[in-house]
Design an enzyme around this catalytic site. Structure first.
Site, PDB file in Angstrom:
ATOM      1  N   LYS A 265      -1.562 -23.492 -22.853  1.00 15.45           N
ATOM      2  CA  LYS A 265      -0.321 -23.965 -23.464  1.00 15.45           C
ATOM      3  C   LYS A 265      -0.353 -25.480 -23.638  1.00 15.45           C
ATOM      4  O   LYS A 265       0.195 -26.019 -24.579  1.00 15.45           O
ATOM      5  CB  LYS A 265       0.863 -23.618 -22.562  1.00 15.45           C
ATOM      6  N   ARG A 266      -0.983 -26.113 -22.683  1.00 11.45           N
ATOM      7  CA  ARG A 266      -1.021 -27.578 -22.716  1.00 11.45           C
ATOM      8  C   ARG A 266      -1.858 -28.105 -23.874  1.00 11.45           C
ATOM      9  O   ARG A 266      -1.796 -29.275 -24.206  1.00 11.45           O
ATOM     10  CB  ARG A 266      -1.545 -28.118 -21.391  1.00 11.45           C
TER      11      ARG A 266
END
Ligand code: GLU
Length: 510
Positions: A265-266
């Protein structure tokens, strides 16, 4: 008796689901529908500290955009409602109590600090420490305290955790439909916390209890949950539910394009492509991440590309409608190894879907610049541009010359192809165009070819100048199709101004 297939997608609302999560949901859906089963959305929000508002709605919107939906879940209800674990809080305690009563779990009263201190001490001796069969005897718990001391602590409302008592010496077997037989020795497992004195179960307990109560037949989830599976198998046994334990299938990880590590997600937009299905703005930090929808992907193309990240039907076919995917899908064809994301492949899928869309549909999806073209002409424009576009919105830039006369001319083509005789060629063709009785591509082409023959000109000499003045570009769709759509008047205007503009920028040739 074969049991009804019931699968669930069980995200924790700790942030927006990235494409790996949507793929897990998709595989669950495909599996359910292939077997005439149910697809359930359960929100696992027992860890309130990590709750990120908006992510539940985001997920439902994302799934709906993709074009499928759940049979049961927080937003549609169902026979096992509620489907949000925080609303099922009252259900779990009895199972933790049952595990204590049967000797499969125990109270631990150790503070986090005490547990951390043990861990640090071991680290100093270069050893690992975990709360397990080898260490539980030295901790403060209902196995080391007398029953009276335990009662006293509970009466005093001392903070506690109910931990699962992992068997000391046992090979735990997880039969995974993708990975086969996975064996883990119980020595490697720690006594996980199942329930805390704040009245909340942890993921492990709530997950098993709910899968059981919701009659889940198959647990299809990401590989990151494989290490938890042996504990889950032991929990089913300890609760007496071994006979109805779901079958497990752990899906391969989604990897970064270079294969180095899991897509996270990062990664946001850092790798040059979205990792989220829809745009997302983090409510806490305000950080924005783009989504596939807004980037211009079609939902069916997005699903198709997701399906192929970890699954392959083993045939040449790559383009699958949802119905075809449902028919073709099987867990046996899901790979064990991680699936590398490829932006080129993702774009390729979208391009393939674009080619299949009708001009009318594409026109309804894209806001073209103001222009004087009729609906029929616009449809022709779309058909001509389609093969050159990946996204519907590409039509705006790729076909800019259909909507406005060029003001710039491709520098490389001008440099290479605009010769001393180019202006004259354009003027001559302008005369042919002027004289054309009907302004139709085939007719224009025939008279142009006649002209080339007469002047003994090759395509390489005659075409590029013409294309430059009409479109500003060095390449593009069939030139006479472009001319027909632009119409006589517009072509003649562009030919005239094109010569002037290009002569200004092109260096005098000697
Ligand atoms: N709540 C877990 C997650 O966030 C679900 C894992 C599972 O499917 O068992 O992915």
């Amino acid at each position: 008796m074969t049991r009804k297939v019931r699968v669930r997608y069980a995200p924790s609302p700790t942030g927006p689901q990235h494409i790996g999560g949507i793929r897990t949901a998709l595989y669950n859906y495909l599996f359910a529908k292939k077997h005439g089963g149910d697809f359930i959305l359960r929100i696992e929000d027992t860890d309130q500290g990590r709750y990120v508002p908006g992510t539940e709605e985001y997920l439902i919107d994302a799934i709906k955009w993709c074009g499928f939906d759940f049979d049961e879940g927080v937003h549609v209800g169902g026979p096992h409602a509620p489907y949000r674990q925080s609303e099922r809080k009252a259900i779990y305690k009895q199972y933790a109590d049952q595990l204590i009563a049967s000797g499969n779990a125990y109270y631990s009263f150790d503070s986090n600090e005490a547990v951390d201190a043990k861990r640090k001490e071991a680290e100093q001796n270069k050893k690992n420490w975990q709360y397990d069969a080898s260490t539980r005897g030295e901790m403060v718990n209902s196995l080391t305290l007398s029953p009276a001391e335990v009662d006293q602590k509970l009466k005093e409302d001392a903070p506690f955790a109910i931990r699962f008592k992992i068997p000391a010496d046992e090979e735990v077997v997880v039969n995974d439909l993708i990975r086969g037989r996975v064996v883990v020795h119980s020595k490697q497992l720690d006594d996980k916390v199942l329930f805390k004195s704040d009245g909340m179960p942890t993921y492990h307990l709530a997950n098993i209890v709910d899968d059981h109560l919701m009659e889940i037949s198959h647990v299809i989830r990401g590989e990151e949950w494989l290490p938890s599976a042996p504990l889950h198998v032991l929990l089913y046994r300890a609760l007496g539910w071994e006979n109805t334990m779901p079958e497990f299938a752990h899906l391969p990880l989604l990897l970064k394009p270079d294969g180095n590590g899991k897509l996270s997600k990062r990664d946001g937009d850092r790798l040059g492509f979205p990792v989220f299905p829809l745009n997302w703005t983090d409510p806490k930090t305000g950080e924005f991440s783009s989504g596939y929808k807004e980037a211009g992907y079609f939902p069916d193309a997005f699903l198709n590309l997701l399906a192929f990240l970890g699954w392959n039907p083993g045939t040449e076919q790559e383009i699958f409608s949802m119905e075809e995917m449902i028919q073709a899908f099987s867990l046996e064809k899901v790979s064990k190894s991680g699936a590398k994301f490829s932006l080129d492949k993702a774009r390729w899928f979208n391009q393939q879907y674009l080619q299949k869309k009708s001009a009318k549909e594409i026109l309804s999806l894209v806001q073209l610049p103001a222009n004087n073209l009729s609906e029929a002409q616009l449809e022709k424009v779309v058909e001509l541009l389609k093969p050159r576009c990946v996204f519907a919105k590409d039509m705006i830039s790729v076909g800019a010359y259909f909507f406005a006369a060029p003001t710039e001319y491709d520098a490389k083509t001008v440099e290479k192809k605009w010769k001393d005789n180019s202006a004259q060629i354009v003027k001559d063709v302008a005369e042919l165009f002027e004289a054309a009785p009907v302004f139709k591509a085939a007719l224009l082409e025939t008279s142009f070819k006649g002209y080339m023959e007469e002047k003994q000109l090759g395509f390489g000499a005659a075409m590029p100048p013409l294309r430059l003045v009409l479109s500003g570009a060095g390449e593009g769709p069939h030139l006479f199709d472009i001319a027909e759509i632009l119409g006589k008047e517009e072509c003649l205007k562009r030919m005239k101004s094109g010569i002037e503009n290009i002569e200004k920028i092109s260096l005098p040739k000697n």
